[in-house]
Design an enzyme around this catalytic site. Structure first.
Site, PDB file in Angstrom:
ATOM      1  N   GLU A 178       0.853  -1.193   0.000  1.00  0.00           N
ATOM      2  CA  GLU A 178       0.000   0.000   0.000  1.00  0.00           C
ATOM      3  C   GLU A 178       0.887   1.240   0.000  1.00  0.00           C
ATOM      4  O   GLU A 178       1.778   1.372   0.836  1.00  0.00           O
ATOM      5  CB  GLU A 178      -0.917  -0.025   1.239  1.00  0.00           C
ATOM      6  CG  GLU A 178      -1.837   1.175   1.296  1.00  0.00           C
ATOM      7  CD  GLU A 178      -3.061   0.960   2.190  1.00  0.00           C
ATOM      8  OE1 GLU A 178      -3.310  -0.180   2.620  1.00  0.00           O
ATOM      9  OE2 GLU A 178      -3.768   1.959   2.448  1.00  0.00           O
ATOM     10  N   LYS A 298      -3.250  -0.305  14.210  1.00  0.00           N
ATOM     11  CA  LYS A 298      -4.111   0.763  13.690  1.00  0.00           C
ATOM     12  C   LYS A 298      -5.526   0.331  14.041  1.00  0.00           C
ATOM     13  O   LYS A 298      -5.977  -0.740  13.619  1.00  0.00           O
ATOM     14  CB  LYS A 298      -3.949   0.875  12.176  1.00  0.00           C
ATOM     15  CG  LYS A 298      -4.950   1.806  11.497  1.00  0.00           C
ATOM     16  CD  LYS A 298      -4.651   1.924   9.992  1.00  0.00           C
ATOM     17  CE  LYS A 298      -5.660   2.800   9.279  1.00  0.00           C
ATOM     18  NZ  LYS A 298      -5.361   2.973   7.844  1.00  0.00           N
ATOM     19  N   GLU A 302     -10.166   4.815   9.667  1.00  0.00           N
ATOM     20  CA  GLU A 302     -10.368   4.544   8.236  1.00  0.00           C
ATOM     21  C   GLU A 302     -10.997   3.171   8.002  1.00  0.00           C
ATOM     22  O   GLU A 302     -10.529   2.394   7.168  1.00  0.00           O
ATOM     23  CB  GLU A 302      -9.037   4.651   7.486  1.00  0.00           C
ATOM     24  CG  GLU A 302      -8.437   6.035   7.563  1.00  0.00           C
ATOM     25  CD  GLU A 302      -7.229   6.239   6.673  1.00  0.00           C
ATOM     26  OE1 GLU A 302      -6.485   5.277   6.451  1.00  0.00           O
ATOM     27  OE2 GLU A 302      -7.032   7.377   6.224  1.00  0.00           O
ATOM     28  N   ARG A 335      -1.250   3.391  17.041  1.00  0.00           N
ATOM     29  CA  ARG A 335      -1.255   4.606  16.206  1.00  0.00           C
ATOM     30  C   ARG A 335      -2.318   5.610  16.638  1.00  0.00           C
ATOM     31  O   ARG A 335      -3.448   5.247  16.990  1.00  0.00           O
ATOM     32  CB  ARG A 335      -1.460   4.239  14.744  1.00  0.00           C
ATOM     33  CG  ARG A 335      -0.260   3.518  14.188  1.00  0.00           C
ATOM     34  CD  ARG A 335      -0.503   3.086  12.782  1.00  0.00           C
ATOM     35  NE  ARG A 335      -0.080   4.045  11.800  1.00  0.00           N
ATOM     36  CZ  ARG A 335      -0.805   4.391  10.747  1.00  0.00           C
ATOM     37  NH1 ARG A 335      -2.021   3.923  10.561  1.00  0.00           N
ATOM     38  NH2 ARG A 335      -0.322   5.231   9.859  1.00  0.00           N
ATOM     39  N   ARG A 354     -11.057  17.335  10.938  1.00  0.00           N
ATOM     40  CA  ARG A 354     -10.298  16.099  11.126  1.00  0.00           C
ATOM     41  C   ARG A 354      -9.020  16.361  11.922  1.00  0.00           C
ATOM     42  O   ARG A 354      -8.559  15.488  12.657  1.00  0.00           O
ATOM     43  CB  ARG A 354      -9.971  15.528   9.742  1.00  0.00           C
ATOM     44  CG  ARG A 354      -8.973  14.418   9.777  1.00  0.00           C
ATOM     45  CD  ARG A 354      -8.825  13.815   8.403  1.00  0.00           C
ATOM     46  NE  ARG A 354      -7.631  13.008   8.303  1.00  0.00           N
ATOM     47  CZ  ARG A 354      -7.198  12.461   7.181  1.00  0.00           C
ATOM     48  NH1 ARG A 354      -7.882  12.638   6.058  1.00  0.00           N
ATOM     49  NH2 ARG A 354      -6.107  11.734   7.158  1.00  0.00           N
ATOM     50  N   LYS A 378       1.489  10.684  13.580  1.00  0.00           N
ATOM     51  CA  LYS A 378       1.976  11.271  12.321  1.00  0.00           C
ATOM     52  C   LYS A 378       2.443  12.688  12.607  1.00  0.00           C
ATOM     53  O   LYS A 378       1.878  13.375  13.460  1.00  0.00           O
ATOM     54  CB  LYS A 378       0.872  11.286  11.265  1.00  0.00           C
ATOM     55  CG  LYS A 378       0.559   9.898  10.724  1.00  0.00           C
ATOM     56  CD  LYS A 378      -0.326   9.919   9.481  1.00  0.00           C
ATOM     57  CE  LYS A 378      -0.623   8.486   9.056  1.00  0.00           C
ATOM     58  NZ  LYS A 378      -1.377   8.377   7.807  1.00  0.00           N
ATOM     59  N   ASP A 383      -2.306  14.283   7.353  1.00  0.00           N
ATOM     60  CA  ASP A 383      -1.796  13.054   6.743  1.00  0.00           C
ATOM     61  C   ASP A 383      -0.638  13.324   5.789  1.00  0.00           C
ATOM     62  O   ASP A 383      -0.842  13.374   4.580  1.00  0.00           O
ATOM     63  CB  ASP A 383      -2.959  12.372   5.981  1.00  0.00           C
ATOM     64  CG  ASP A 383      -2.659  10.926   5.645  1.00  0.00           C
ATOM     65  OD1 ASP A 383      -1.621  10.413   6.100  1.00  0.00           O
ATOM     66  OD2 ASP A 383      -3.465  10.307   4.930  1.00  0.00           O
ATOM     67  N   GLU A 411       4.038   9.421  -0.491  1.00  0.00           N
ATOM     68  CA  GLU A 411       2.632   9.260  -0.876  1.00  0.00           C
ATOM     69  C   GLU A 411       2.032  10.521  -1.503  1.00  0.00           C
ATOM     70  O   GLU A 411       1.484  10.474  -2.596  1.00  0.00           O
ATOM     71  CB  GLU A 411       1.833   8.824   0.355  1.00  0.00           C
ATOM     72  CG  GLU A 411       0.350   8.676   0.069  1.00  0.00           C
ATOM     73  CD  GLU A 411      -0.436   8.234   1.291  1.00  0.00           C
ATOM     74  OE1 GLU A 411       0.173   7.878   2.315  1.00  0.00           O
ATOM     75  OE2 GLU A 411      -1.677   8.264   1.217  1.00  0.00           O
ATOM     76  N   GLU A 529       6.631  22.087  -2.866  1.00  0.00           N
ATOM     77  CA  GLU A 529       5.601  22.802  -2.095  1.00  0.00           C
ATOM     78  C   GLU A 529       5.025  23.923  -2.950  1.00  0.00           C
ATOM     79  O   GLU A 529       3.814  24.125  -3.005  1.00  0.00           O
ATOM     80  CB  GLU A 529       6.197  23.367  -0.804  1.00  0.00           C
ATOM     81  CG  GLU A 529       5.172  24.143   0.032  1.00  0.00           C
ATOM     82  CD  GLU A 529       5.736  24.641   1.355  1.00  0.00           C
ATOM     83  OE1 GLU A 529       6.951  24.855   1.446  1.00  0.00           O
ATOM     84  OE2 GLU A 529       4.939  24.833   2.296  1.00  0.00           O
TER      85      GLU A 529
END
Ligand code: GCV
Length: 843
Positions: A178, A298, A302, A335, A354, A378, A383, A411, A529
Site C-alpha cells: 500500500e 491501527k 479509516e 497509532r 479532522r 503522524k 496526513d 505518498e 511545495e
C-alpha cells in the site's frame, strides 16, 4: 585492484542497479595512498555465525576489500595490533582481562570507535552496537577519512523502527504494498511469506547500517490470516533473516482478529475470551520469535476495527496487547491516526475538523496506558502533507511514550516520480518548539524522552520498499531513507551534511556530482511545495484516487476532512478558537496564540489556520491569490532546471543510474507544469481574479489539440476541467481507430522545442508519432506505468497528464505539424496540446 582504482579515478563507474544503495564499498580516489594506515588483520570477538558481531566482521572484510583492496586476515591476537577488532565492550574485556580501556558511557545500541593507524577498535554496548560501529567506520573510510580518531555515538531513542505497509496478496485497491512505489513486497507473495527472502536480508543490511532496530513487516491495515500457525512459522523465517543485522521483527495486528480469524463472537478488548485469544497469539508468536519487537496497531481508523466499536477507549485497546507482551519485554505501538472518515460534514458544520480528532480521541487517556505502550503520531494532524504544523497531540501526552511517524514513501509528495528530499522538512518539524508549559519543548526532545521523561519514545518511518533494485522506485529517493535513519539516531543531524555523506557513498565524491545532487535535492522540497500547494493549503493532490497528481477540487465536499473550504471569495480552514474549529487551541498557550492570530501565523501555514479572502495580504505584501500564481510558476521553473543540471553529470555517473534519474527528472519537469497550470486555473476559475502577470490562462506558444484538424480523433471534455489546457483534450473516436490531429504552423522559420502534452493512462500503451510535414520528429509509447512506480490512473486527469519534448527542432514557417495517435487497449491516445517554444522558453 589496479583496474578498480583506475576506474574510480577516471570517474567511469561501472553500471549499477542501486541494490547496494550507500553500501557499495566502491574504490575511492587515492585509495593506494592510504594503505599504510589500514588494518590488515581482523579480530571478531564473536564468530558465531548469525551473530551481529560476525556480520560486522563480514562487512568489514567486504568493505575494506572493496574500498581499498585490503584483504583482512583473521588475527589470533586478542588485542589486534594493526587489526580491526570488533565486538562488545564485555567481549573485549573478557578477551583482554588485563587491558584497561577508557570508553565514555555507552547506552543501549551505542558504540565506540578508536582508530590509531592500522589498529582499529570498534566496540558496542551490545552486539547490535558493534555492528552499527562497523558500519559507521566503513562509512567514514569510504568517504576517505582514514585519520586517527576516537568517537562515541549513542542513539537518542530506543524506538527506531520502520513500518512497511505490505499486503499479503497483490491486487485489490492497494496492490502488493500500500502506497509503495518500488515494486512488490519483499516479504509476501500470494498470501504467504516468500520462500526466497534474499531481498529481506539485503533490506535488513541497509537498515542496520543506518541504525534501525525493528521492521514491522505487514500493513497496518492488517490481514488477520497471518495468525495461521503455518504463516507464523514463516514469519519466524523473516525474523531469522533479520537477526544477524540486529533487526527485530514487528507485527501489525487486525483488531477484529478474534472474530475474523478466531471464530469468537466479539473483539471487545475487555472481554475475557478476547484477552485469552490475544495472549495465546502472543505466546505463539514469541515461541517462534523470542526476540520479536512487538506490535503495531491501527484501530478505529479509516474503517479498521477498534475499541470504539464497543465504546471502549483507545487505551483499553492498546493495553489489551501491551499486557500480553509484558512478559516478553515487547512493546505495543498504537497509532494515533484515529478519525472518522464517514461522518465529517463541512457543509453543515463549520467547526468540524479532522485535524482535531487525535487530541479529542486521546483526551483524558494520558495516564491510562500500560508502560510498554508507545503512541505513534503522524508528524502533522492530517496526513503526510507537504506542509503541516507539528501534531498538537505531542504536547498532550506527557506520561505516555510517543513516536513520530515520518513517511519515506512519498505518498503525497510525488511518489518517487518527483524528487523531493524530505530531510529539511523533517528538520523543521523536529526542531519545532511546542513550548509546553512555556518551557522549551522541541519535538525532538519529546521524542528522545528528555522533555517528559518517557522511556521508550522514538521514531517510526513508513518506508515501503519493494523488489525493484532501486528499493523505493528511484535512486534519488534513497537519500530520504538514509536521512530517516540518521534523524532517528540523532535529531541534531544536519540535512545537508547527511546529503553530502549519502551522495559520496551512493555516487561519488566528485565535486560536480556533489554540487549537482545537492542543488537538486536541497531545492526539491520548496519547489514541490510551491507547485503542489503552498501557504499551508496542503498538497492539492487527487485525494480520492492515487494521492498523486493535481486535483484541488477533490479536497472538499467529502468526509475525508482534508478541506480547503475554497469558494468564490475565500479560502482556508478557520482553525481559530474564536471563530473556527478550535484546533489552534489544542496547542500549548504560546503556540496557540501564535496560530490564533493571523498576524503571527507564519505565511506558510496561513491557510492551515485561517479562512481568508483571496485578496488577503501576506507578510510579503502579495495577495494570497497572487502568491499562489507566482509560487506555482516559481516552483515549476525550479523543476525545469533539474534535467539540465543532471545532464551536466553525464559520464560522471554510471549509465544505468544516469539514465534512470534523467528520465524521472524530465518527467518531473513536465509534470510540474501540469501541477502549475491545474492549480492556477482552478483558482482563477474559482476566484475570477486574474494573474497580475497575465500568465494564468494565457499560453501563447500553445496549440490546443481540440483546435487542430482532427481525423479519427474527437474532442473530449476533461474532468476535472483544470487537468487539461482549455479544459479539453482529444481522444481517438474508437479504440481501434488511428487518429490524426494536424495544424499549419505560423511561427517564423527557426529552431524550436516542441512539447506535446498527452495522457498516459494505465489501460493501454498507445503510440504517438509527431511529424513536421512528412518528416517524423519522434515516436513514443504510453508506457510510463512500467517505468514510473507512481500510482496509475485509468482516467484522463492530473495523474496521467504528462509531457514529452523534442528539443532544437528546425521548423519552417507554414509547415504542417501532425500528431498520429494509435490507441491501444482502452487507452485512446489522448492529447492535450502542443507547445512550439522558442529555444530556452518553457511553457
Ligand atoms: C495504510 C493514509 C493512506 C493510507 C494509509 C493510512 C494510514 O490515509 O492513504 O493508505 O493506510 O494513511 O496511515 O493508516
Amino acid at each position: 585492484m589496479k583496474g578498480l582504482l583506475l576506474l574510480a579515478v577516471a570517474g567511469l563507474a561501472a553500471a549499477e542497479d542501486g541494490l547496494n544503495a550507500w553500501l557499495r564499498y566502491a574504490p575511492i580516489q587515492n585509495a593506494q595512498a592510504f594503505q599504510a594506515r589500514l588494518p590488515t588483520g581482523l579480530v571478531a570477538l564473536n564468530t558465531t555465525s548469525g551473530s551481529p558481531v560476525s556480520t560486522a566482521a563480514r562487512e568489514l572484510t567486504q568493505g575494506l576489500g572493496g574500498i581499498f583492496g585490503v584483504r583482512l586476515a583473521a588475527s589470533a591476537e586478542p588485542r589486534g595490533r594493526n587489526a580491526v577488532t570488533v565486538g562488545t565492550v564485555a567481549q573485549f574485556t573478557d578477551a583482554n582481562p588485563t587491558v584497561r580501556i577508557h570508553i565514555p558511557e555507552l547506552k543501549e545500541d551505542g558504540f565506540h570507535i578508536n582508530v590509531e593507524g592500522g589498529s582499529v577498535r570498534i566496540l558496542g554496548q551490545n552486539e547490535r552496537g558493534a555492528l552499527y560501529g562497523a558500519f559507521h567506520y566503513l562509512s567514514l573510510v569510504a568517504q576517505g577519512n582514514v585519520s586517527d580518531f576516537s568517537l562515541t555515538s549513542n542513539p537518542q531513542a530506543p524506538v527506531r523502527w520502520v513500518n512497511q505497509w505490505d499486503n499479503t496478496q497483490d491486487g485489490g485497491t492497494h496492490g502488493s504494498v500500500e502506497r509503495g512505489y518500488g515494486g512488490k513486497s519483499v516479504f509476501f507473495w500470494e498470501g504467504r511469506i516468500r520462500e526466497d527472502l534474499t531481498r529481506a536480508g539485503q533490506y535488513a543490511r541497509l537498515l542496520a547500517s543506518i541504525g534501525i532496530n525493528a521492521v514491522v513487516v505487514n500493513n497496518v491495515n492488517a490481514n488477520a490470516t497471518l495468525l495461521h500457525p503455518e504463516l507464523m512459522d514463516s514469519l519466524a523465517r523473516i525474523a531469522n533473516v533479520f537477526r544477524p543485522y540486529g533487526i527485530q521483527l514487528g507485527f501489525s495486528l487486525n483488531f477484529a482478529a478474534p472474530q475474523l480469524y478466531g471464530g469468537l463472537s466479539t473483539f471487545d478488548p475487555l472481554d475475557k475470551s478476547v484477552i485469552n485469544f490475544w495472549q495465546n497469539v502472543t505466546d505463539n508468536l514469541y515461541a517462534r520469535i523470542p526476540d520479536m519487537a512487538g506490535y503495531l496497531v491501527k484501530a478505529s481508523s479509516e474503517g479498521q476495527p477498534g475499541p470504539l466499536t464497543y465504546n471502549r477507549t483507545l487505551a483499553d485497546g492498546a493495553n489489551l496487547f501491551a499486557r500480553t507482551l509484558q512478559k516478553y519485554n515487547g512493546i505495543c505501538v498504537f497509532r494515533a491516526f484515529v478519525y472518522d472518515h464517514r461522518n465529517l460534514n463541512q457543509t453543515v458544520d463549520w467547526k468540524a475538523d479532522r485535524a482535531n480528532a487525535a487530541v479529542q480521541f486521546f483526551n483524558g487517556l494520558d495516564n491510562k496506558f500500560e508502560p510498554n505502550v508507545v503512541v505513534q503520531i503522524k508528524y502533522g494532524p492530517i496526513d503526510f502533507q507537504v506542509r503541516e504544523p507539528v501534531s498538537p497531540l505531542f504536547s498532550h501526552l506527557r506520561k505516555t511514550s510517543t513516536a513520530v511517524e515520518l513517511q519515506i514513501t512519498q505518498e503525497y509528495l510525488g511518489q518517487q516520480a518527483h524528487v523531493v528530499y524530505l530531510a529539511p522538512m523533517w528538520k523543521e518539524l523536529l526542531d519545532f518548539d511546542l513550548r509546553v508549559d512555556s518551557k522549551p519543548s522541541r519535538l525532538s526532545d519529546i521524542l528522545n524522552g528528555s522533555r517528559f521523561n518517557t522511556s521508550i519514545s522514538g521514531y517510526a518511518g513508513v518506508v515501503n520498499v519493494g523488489m525493484n533494485t532501486t528499493w523505493l522506485g528511484s535512486h534519488l529517493a534513497m537519500s530520504n531513507l538514509y536521512a530517516y535513519g540518521k534523524f532517528a539516531w540523532s535529531a541534531a543531524s544536519d540535512p545537508k551534511d547527511i546529503l553530502t555523506e549519502w551522495i559520496k557513498l551512493t555516487f561519488s565524491d566528485d565535486a560536480d556530482v556533489l554540487r549537482v545532487i545537492t542543488e537538486i535535492s536541497m531545492q526539491s522540497w520548496p519547489a514541490y511545495e510551491n507547485y503542489s500547494g503552498n501557504l499551508g493549503i496542503q498538497t492539492l493532490a487527487d485525494i480520492l484516487l492515487g494521492h498523486y497528481g493535481p486535483n484541488p477540487g477533490s479536497q472538499d465536499g467529502n468526509p475525508w476532512g482534508q478541506w480547503t473550504r475554497a469558494d468564490a471569495d475565500t479560502i482556508g480552514m478557520d482553525r481559530t478558537v474564536k471563530n473556527g474549529t478550535g484546533n489552534a487551541g489544542q496547542y500549548p498557550s504560546e503556540i496557540a496564540s501564535m496560530y490564533e492570530n493571523i498576524e503571527t501565523t507564519p505565511d506558510n501555514l496561513l491557510l492551515w489556520f485561517h479562512h481568508v479572502p483571496y485578496t488577503q495580504k501576506l507578510k510579503s505584501g502579495k495577495t494570497v491569490i497572487q502568491h499562489f500564481y507566482d509560487a506555482h510558476y516559481n516552483g515549476s521553473a525550479v523543476a525545469q532546471t533539474f534535467p539540465k543540471l543532471w545532464e551536466s553529470l553525464k559520464g560522471k555517473i554510471d549509465k544505468e543510474r544516469y539514465e534512470h534519474v534523467l528520465y524521472r527528472l524530465v518527467y518531473q519537469a513536465g509534470h510540474s507544469l501540469v501541477w502549475r497550470d491545474s492549480v492556477n486555473n482552478f483558482y482563477l476559475n474559482k476566484s475570477s481574479i486574474p494573474d497580475e502577470k497575465g500568465r494564468v490562462g494565457n499560453y501563447k506558444y500553445r496549440i490546443e489539440a481540440e483546435s487542430m484538424d482532427l481525423k479519427g480523433y474527437r474532442v473530449y471534455n476533461v474532468h476535472p476541467f483544470e487537468a487539461a489546457s482549455g479544459a479539453k483534450a482529444i481522444v481517438t473516436t474508437s479504440n481501434s481507430t488511428q487518429g490524426t490531429a494536424s495544424t499549419v504552423l505560423g511561427v517564423e522559420t527557426g529552431k524550436y522545442d516542441l512539447s506535446v502534452n498527452y495522457y498516459d493512462q494505465v489501460i493501454g500503451n498507445s503510440t504517438w508519432e509527431l511529424f513536421l510535414d512528412e518528416t517524423m520528429v519522434g515516436k513514443w509509447k504510453g508506457d510510463q506505468e512500467y517505468i514510473l512506480g507512481k500510482a496509475g490512473s485509468p482516467y484522463i486527469d492530473g495523474q496521467t497528464a504528462t509531457r514529452i519534448t523534442f528539443k532544437g527542432v528546425q521548423v519552417t514557417k507554414g509547415s504542417t505539424l501532425k500528431i498520429v495517435g494509435t490507441p491501444d487497449g482502452l487507452e485512446p491516445a489522448p492529447v492535450d496540446y502542443v507547445s512550439v517554444l522558442p529555444e530556452g522558453v518553457i511553457d
